[in-house]
Scaffold this motif. Sequence first.
Motif, PDB file in Angstrom:
ATOM      1  N   GLU A  64     -35.846  14.786  10.828  1.00  8.50           N
ATOM      2  CA  GLU A  64     -35.008  13.586  10.777  1.00  8.50           C
ATOM      3  C   GLU A  64     -35.796  12.349  11.192  1.00  8.50           C
ATOM      4  N   ASP A  65     -36.621  12.486  12.242  1.00  5.83           N
ATOM      5  CA  ASP A  65     -37.425  11.357  12.715  1.00  5.83           C
ATOM      6  C   ASP A  65     -38.407  10.881  11.648  1.00  5.83           C
ATOM      7  N   ALA A  66     -38.840  11.799  10.794  1.00  3.54           N
ATOM      8  CA  ALA A  66     -39.786  11.426   9.741  1.00  3.54           C
ATOM      9  C   ALA A  66     -39.199  10.345   8.834  1.00  3.54           C
ATOM     10  N   LYS A  67     -37.867  10.289   8.725  1.00  2.13           N
ATOM     11  CA  LYS A  67     -37.232   9.274   7.889  1.00  2.13           C
ATOM     12  C   LYS A  67     -37.439   7.872   8.462  1.00  2.13           C
ATOM     13  N   LEU A  68     -37.672   7.794   9.788  1.00  2.00           N
ATOM     14  CA  LEU A  68     -37.875   6.508  10.440  1.00  2.00           C
ATOM     15  C   LEU A  68     -39.339   6.074  10.425  1.00  2.00           C
ATOM     16  N   ALA A  69     -40.229   6.961   9.990  1.00  6.91           N
ATOM     17  CA  ALA A  69     -41.666   6.686  10.031  1.00  6.91           C
ATOM     18  C   ALA A  69     -42.010   5.451   9.205  1.00  6.91           C
ATOM     19  N   PRO A  70     -42.825   4.555   9.763  1.00  8.99           N
ATOM     20  CA  PRO A  70     -43.136   3.309   9.054  1.00  8.99           C
ATOM     21  C   PRO A  70     -44.131   3.468   7.906  1.00  8.99           C
TER      22      PRO A  70
END
Length: 254
Positions: A64-70
Amino acid sequence: MRFMTTPDNTSDAADTADTPVARTGVAAQDWARASADPQYRAAVVDLLGALAYGELAAFERLAEDAKLAPTLADKAELAKMASAEFHHYEKLRDRLTEIGAEPTQAMEPFVAALDGFHRQTAPSDWLEGLVKAYVGDSIASDFYREVAARLDSDTRDLVLAVLDDTGHATFAVEKVRAAIDADPRVGGRLALWARRLMGEALSQSQRVVADRDALSTMLVGGVADGFDLAEVGKMFSRITEAHTKRMAALGLAA
C-alpha cells in the motif's frame, strides 16, 4: 505490526539475542525437548502466530505504501521489501503447520490488536510511512528479539531469521534525512509522529501479551526462563535507548 531489525550503526536493543552466552533452561534445549511442556508449546504457538500476522500485515502495508512512492525506483524498492515480508510470513506459516498448529487459528487472536494499531497510526504521506516502518516497527522487533533469547534453539533461530532487515532501515534513513535537508521544517512534524508511534507501539505490545495467558506466563517467569520484574524494566530501558538512537539516525529529536 511489521517486525524489523535496526541497521548496524544504531545498535539493537536486544543484543543479548545475538551475543554468545551460556544458555540454560529452555534456551539450552531444542524444540523436541522444550515442547514437552504444553504451556511452553502454547506460548510458542502464540508467539509465532503474532509474528506471522505481523509479517502478513507488513506485506500488505508495504504494498500500500508503494502507492505513495514519489518515484518509480522508490515504488520498486518497496515492492521488493514487501516480497521479503511475505517470504517471512511463509516461513512462520510453514513452521506452525510443522508443529501441528493451524496457522490461521494461531494468527486470529492478534488480528484485532494489530489492525487497530495500524488504523491508529495510518501515515498521511510517504515520509510518515517510512518513519513508521523504521521507528515504529523496530520497537516490536526489539521486543521480540528480547523474547527470542529465552526460547528453545529451533524457535529462536526462526524468530531471529524473520526479524532480519529487508533493507527498509537504510532506505528509510536515506530518504528521510534527504527530505529534512531539503526542508528542515519536515523534521519537527516527523519527530512528533515518531513519538506518537513509540507510545502506540509499546501499548500495543503490552495489550497483545496481556491478552494471552501462555505468552504472559512465559515472559514473566513460569516457563522459558522468563523475565522478572527488574529485568522487564531493563528490557524497556534498552528498547527506549535503541529508539533514541534510531531517531538520531533519522536526524530527529527523540
